[in-house]
Design an enzyme around this catalytic site. Structure first.
Site, PDB file in Angstrom:
ATOM      1  N   CYS A  82      58.674  19.328 -45.136  1.00 29.90           N
ATOM      2  CA  CYS A  82      58.299  19.957 -46.669  1.00 29.90           C
ATOM      3  C   CYS A  82      57.988  21.767 -45.659  1.00 29.90           C
ATOM      4  CB  CYS A  82      57.638  20.011 -47.498  1.00 29.90           C
ATOM      5  SG  CYS A  82      57.725  20.987 -49.248  1.00 29.90           S
ATOM      6  N   HIS A 185      58.854  14.025 -49.282  1.00 26.99           N
ATOM      7  CA  HIS A 185      57.439  14.124 -48.713  1.00 26.99           C
ATOM      8  C   HIS A 185      57.595  12.164 -48.847  1.00 26.99           C
ATOM      9  CE1 HIS A 185      55.022  18.127 -49.358  1.00 26.99           C
ATOM     10  NE2 HIS A 185      55.900  18.130 -49.930  1.00 26.99           N
ATOM     11  N   GLU A 187      55.231  10.946 -47.733  1.00 27.17           N
ATOM     12  CA  GLU A 187      53.735   9.992 -47.280  1.00 27.17           C
ATOM     13  C   GLU A 187      53.733   9.720 -48.969  1.00 27.17           C
ATOM     14  OE1 GLU A 187      53.540  14.357 -48.045  1.00 27.17           O
ATOM     15  OE2 GLU A 187      53.969  13.782 -47.144  1.00 27.17           O
TER      16      GLU A 187
END
Length: 203
Positions: A82, A185, A187
């Site tokens: 990002c 993202h 994660e």
């Protein structure tokens, strides 16, 4: 044993990234990089998490020995997430920031005349343009989790691996030399996100 450094700027999903890396079936040494970290030369790879804004990240980089940081970015494999992707371009309209200028391109804000919500938060498709070993196990049209107001206007077209759409198309995965940059993202993207981290570690 692979030595992976994760930049800690006081934002970003640091704990989530560490948890994912610790759960991978790989022999990894994890190092948190802050202004007191002085073993950059021992790192094999680096992850730059992605929350905040480019201005703050560039400001944090200036707390380090910037020559060492540039040498690091030139010589080992980097995973930018990002904002950690956006800082490698020439500039950003967010706070009129001059970025690291590794790549031609500008970071621009979504600006819609319709009532489309900004920022883009939630699950969105990734349309794979080119295959790459970093995308093993990732299918065209797979969903990943996004959270961003800004996107890349990219002049390095041949290095764009995927695009996504939020009223307009924009590059969501970019791979050039030692740089692996994603707008989403991983994660927060569950199994597909785990696969992205795994692929980066074995790259």
């Amino acid at each position: 044993m692979l030595n992976i450094g994760i930049f800690n700027f006081g934002s970003g999903n640091l704990k989530s990234i560490i948890q994912i890396l610790n759960n991978l079936s790989l022999n990894l040494n994890l190092y948190i990089i802050n202004k007191n970290f002085n073993n950059l030369e021992k790192l094999n790879k680096v992850i730059i998490p992605g929350q905040g804004n480019p201005y703050c990240l560039i400001k944090e980089f200036l707390r380090f020995d910037f020559i060492k940081i540039k040498n690091l970015f030139n010589n080992i494999k980097i995973f930018g997430i990002c904002i950690g992707k956006q800082i490698f371009y020439k500039s950003s309209s967010e706070l009129n920031t001059k970025c690291l200028n590794y790549l031609e391109g500008h970071v621009n804000s979504f600006n819609f005349k319709n009532n489309k919500k900004i920022p883009n938060i939630g699950w969105n498709r990734v349309y794979i343009i080119k295959k790459h070993k970093l995308l093993n196990g990732i299918k065209n049209n797979d969903f990943f989790y996004f959270s961003h107001t800004y996107y890349i206007i990219n002049k390095n077209y041949k290095f764009i691996q995927s695009i996504s759409k939020y009223n307009t198309f924009y590059p969501s995965i970019f791979i050039k030399n030692n740089l692996f940059l994603v707008q989403f993202h991983p994660e927060k993207s569950f199994k597909k996100g785990y696969k992205i981290f795994y692929n980066f570690c074995i790259w």
